[in-house]
Design a protein around this motif. Structure first.
Motif, PDB file in Angstrom:
ATOM      1  N   TRP A  35     -38.033  15.479 -32.361  1.00  0.00           N
ATOM      2  CA  TRP A  35     -36.484  14.175 -32.764  1.00  0.00           C
ATOM      3  C   TRP A  35     -35.564  15.144 -33.314  1.00  0.00           C
ATOM      4  O   TRP A  35     -34.831  14.686 -33.357  1.00  0.00           O
ATOM      5  N   GLU A  36     -35.579  16.544 -34.057  1.00  0.00           N
ATOM      6  CA  GLU A  36     -34.858  17.257 -34.743  1.00  0.00           C
ATOM      7  C   GLU A  36     -33.295  18.047 -33.728  1.00  0.00           C
ATOM      8  O   GLU A  36     -33.786  18.756 -32.863  1.00  0.00           O
ATOM      9  N   ALA A  37     -32.303  17.584 -34.927  1.00  0.00           N
ATOM     10  CA  ALA A  37     -31.107  18.010 -33.793  1.00  0.00           C
ATOM     11  C   ALA A  37     -31.997  19.202 -34.347  1.00  0.00           C
ATOM     12  O   ALA A  37     -32.123  20.053 -35.551  1.00  0.00           O
ATOM     13  N   THR A  38     -30.816  20.388 -33.146  1.00  0.00           N
ATOM     14  CA  THR A  38     -31.291  21.878 -33.236  1.00  0.00           C
ATOM     15  C   THR A  38     -30.545  22.853 -32.534  1.00  0.00           C
ATOM     16  O   THR A  38     -28.782  21.444 -31.702  1.00  0.00           O
ATOM     17  N   CYS A 137     -28.258   6.389 -31.738  1.00  0.00           N
ATOM     18  CA  CYS A 137     -27.819   7.557 -30.809  1.00  0.00           C
ATOM     19  C   CYS A 137     -29.948   7.530 -31.017  1.00  0.00           C
ATOM     20  O   CYS A 137     -29.798   8.665 -32.036  1.00  0.00           O
ATOM     21  N   ILE A 138     -30.718   7.433 -30.113  1.00  0.00           N
ATOM     22  CA  ILE A 138     -31.725   7.640 -29.689  1.00  0.00           C
ATOM     23  C   ILE A 138     -32.452   8.507 -28.254  1.00  0.00           C
ATOM     24  O   ILE A 138     -32.597   7.012 -27.818  1.00  0.00           O
ATOM     25  N   ARG A 139     -33.265   9.155 -28.458  1.00  0.00           N
ATOM     26  CA  ARG A 139     -34.170   9.988 -27.454  1.00  0.00           C
ATOM     27  C   ARG A 139     -34.757   8.349 -26.966  1.00  0.00           C
ATOM     28  O   ARG A 139     -35.520   7.881 -28.059  1.00  0.00           O
ATOM     29  N   PRO A 140     -34.558   8.263 -25.699  1.00  0.00           N
ATOM     30  CA  PRO A 140     -35.868   7.181 -25.143  1.00  0.00           C
ATOM     31  C   PRO A 140     -37.381   7.464 -25.432  1.00  0.00           C
ATOM     32  O   PRO A 140     -38.097   5.958 -25.429  1.00  0.00           O
ATOM     33  N   ARG A 155     -28.107  -3.816 -30.476  1.00  0.00           N
ATOM     34  CA  ARG A 155     -28.063  -4.206 -29.389  1.00  0.00           C
ATOM     35  C   ARG A 155     -28.261  -2.573 -28.089  1.00  0.00           C
ATOM     36  O   ARG A 155     -27.502  -2.172 -28.664  1.00  0.00           O
ATOM     37  N   GLU A 156     -28.699  -2.634 -27.284  1.00  0.00           N
ATOM     38  CA  GLU A 156     -29.298  -1.851 -26.824  1.00  0.00           C
ATOM     39  C   GLU A 156     -27.574  -1.498 -25.664  1.00  0.00           C
ATOM     40  O   GLU A 156     -28.057  -2.432 -24.251  1.00  0.00           O
ATOM     41  N   GLU A 157     -27.194  -0.488 -25.030  1.00  0.00           N
ATOM     42  CA  GLU A 157     -26.265  -0.613 -24.536  1.00  0.00           C
ATOM     43  C   GLU A 157     -26.097   0.358 -23.517  1.00  0.00           C
ATOM     44  O   GLU A 157     -24.878   0.330 -22.742  1.00  0.00           O
ATOM     45  N   GLY A 158     -27.002   1.522 -23.513  1.00  0.00           N
ATOM     46  CA  GLY A 158     -27.542   2.455 -22.094  1.00  0.00           C
ATOM     47  C   GLY A 158     -27.340   3.354 -22.600  1.00  0.00           C
ATOM     48  O   GLY A 158     -28.356   4.039 -23.468  1.00  0.00           O
ATOM     49  N   ILE A 159     -27.644   4.474 -21.985  1.00  0.00           N
ATOM     50  CA  ILE A 159     -28.173   6.033 -21.743  1.00  0.00           C
ATOM     51  C   ILE A 159     -26.940   6.360 -21.072  1.00  0.00           C
ATOM     52  O   ILE A 159     -25.788   6.872 -20.300  1.00  0.00           O
ATOM     53  N   ARG A 160     -26.410   7.381 -23.136  1.00  0.00           N
ATOM     54  CA  ARG A 160     -25.356   8.485 -22.804  1.00  0.00           C
ATOM     55  C   ARG A 160     -26.567   9.711 -21.879  1.00  0.00           C
ATOM     56  O   ARG A 160     -27.653  10.470 -23.405  1.00  0.00           O
ATOM     57  N   PRO A 161     -26.112  10.624 -21.028  1.00  0.00           N
ATOM     58  CA  PRO A 161     -26.964  11.881 -20.424  1.00  0.00           C
ATOM     59  C   PRO A 161     -26.551  13.236 -21.253  1.00  0.00           C
ATOM     60  O   PRO A 161     -25.231  13.487 -21.246  1.00  0.00           O
ATOM     61  N   ARG A 162     -27.380  13.533 -21.554  1.00  0.00           N
ATOM     62  CA  ARG A 162     -27.420  14.884 -22.284  1.00  0.00           C
ATOM     63  C   ARG A 162     -26.554  14.904 -23.168  1.00  0.00           C
ATOM     64  O   ARG A 162     -25.933  15.690 -23.999  1.00  0.00           O
ATOM     65  N   TYR A 163     -27.017  13.750 -24.889  1.00  0.00           N
ATOM     66  CA  TYR A 163     -25.879  12.992 -25.336  1.00  0.00           C
ATOM     67  C   TYR A 163     -26.322  14.683 -26.969  1.00  0.00           C
ATOM     68  O   TYR A 163     -25.307  15.029 -27.296  1.00  0.00           O
ATOM     69  N   LEU A 164     -27.145  14.730 -27.531  1.00  0.00           N
ATOM     70  CA  LEU A 164     -27.252  15.705 -27.921  1.00  0.00           C
ATOM     71  C   LEU A 164     -28.504  17.113 -28.410  1.00  0.00           C
ATOM     72  O   LEU A 164     -29.257  16.732 -27.106  1.00  0.00           O
ATOM     73  N   HIS A 165     -27.960  17.804 -28.924  1.00  0.00           N
ATOM     74  CA  HIS A 165     -29.321  19.221 -28.527  1.00  0.00           C
ATOM     75  C   HIS A 165     -30.810  18.543 -29.326  1.00  0.00           C
ATOM     76  O   HIS A 165     -30.099  18.933 -30.553  1.00  0.00           O
ATOM     77  N   ILE A 166     -31.045  18.472 -28.529  1.00  0.00           N
ATOM     78  CA  ILE A 166     -32.958  18.101 -29.795  1.00  0.00           C
ATOM     79  C   ILE A 166     -34.300  18.716 -29.881  1.00  0.00           C
ATOM     80  O   ILE A 166     -34.484  18.879 -28.180  1.00  0.00           O
ATOM     81  N   ASP A 172     -30.966  13.241 -23.474  1.00  0.00           N
ATOM     82  CA  ASP A 172     -30.405  11.537 -22.988  1.00  0.00           C
ATOM     83  C   ASP A 172     -30.940  11.266 -24.246  1.00  0.00           C
ATOM     84  O   ASP A 172     -32.172  10.837 -25.141  1.00  0.00           O
ATOM     85  N   HIS A 173     -29.722  10.121 -24.754  1.00  0.00           N
ATOM     86  CA  HIS A 173     -29.675   9.187 -26.040  1.00  0.00           C
ATOM     87  C   HIS A 173     -29.701   8.006 -25.581  1.00  0.00           C
ATOM     88  O   HIS A 173     -28.482   7.596 -24.742  1.00  0.00           O
TER      89      HIS A 173
END
Length: 204
Positions: A35-38, A137-140, A155-166, A172-173
């Motif tokens: 779960w760590e940012a890279t 924002c959390i990885r599913p 509230r869960e609002e949806g998915i952000r595709p390829r949002y962060l480098h993890i 996705d988050h």
């Protein structure tokens, strides 16, 4: 500033936390790595940036805090460093929002430490700082971290595709959010009322 509820405390991260911070990270390396940012690979011809040292990280967090863009905390449980929580991406003007990231020692996961820490931070952001909206924002795949915000009523609002480098790739988050109007009584008060035992985790 120091925020406390029972055995959980949020306080600014310090240079002298280095030893305890490194030890908790070392002990939780395998648990936190997925779960760590890279840092993504640079364009061709450019030198890859180095991972910052602890002191460089703290200097950056302090600079961002002084600029009003970030609130960097360590999480203490029973007086011992047990994780980290950062309110980042603080934006003013017509948005007045920020987002929260966090990780916690696996040894204290499941004791309500991180939900309490997040509730403390959200109440501070809404009541003292003046923000209107907080996102997480959390990885599913990160079920324990998703449980933290779900317990708190985000509230869960949806998915952000390829949002962060993890963990070495663009991931996705799932987006969770809360606005000040949704918790007029305060998020900590709501969490106290609804958490198991009241009447009845890891990295983000």
């Amino acid at each position: 500033m120091v925020l406390t509820d029972g055995e959980v405390t949020l306080r600014p991260i310090k240079m002298r936390d280095q030893g305890a911070w490194r030890e908790v990270n070392r002990r939780n390396r395998d648990w936190l790595r997925p779960w760590e940012a890279t840092i993504p690979p640079p364009p061709p011809g450019l030198v890859p940036p180095h991972r910052p040292t602890y002191r460089q990280m703290v200097r950056h967090l302090r600079a961002e805090a002084h600029a009003g863009r970030m609130l960097p905390f360590v999480v203490e449980y029973r007086g011992e460093l047990a994780g980290q929580l950062t309110v980042a991406g603080i934006t003013w003007g017509s948005m007045c929002s920020g987002h929260i990231g966090y990780w916690v020692d696996k040894g204290v996961a499941g004791r309500g430490v991180m939900p309490t820490a997040v509730a403390l931070a959200v109440d501070h952001c809404f009541r003292a700082v003046g923000l209107h909206r907080i996102e997480v924002c959390i990885r599913p795949e990160n079920i324990p971290s998703r449980r933290v915000v779900e317990k708190l009523g985000f509230r869960e609002e949806g998915i952000r595709p390829r949002y962060l480098h993890i963990d070495g790739a663009w991931r996705d988050h799932a987006v969770y959010a809360l606005t000040a109007e949704e918790v007029p009584e305060g998020l900590l008060n709501r969490w106290r009322r609804e958490k198991p035992g009241a009447s009845g985790m890891p990295h983000k």
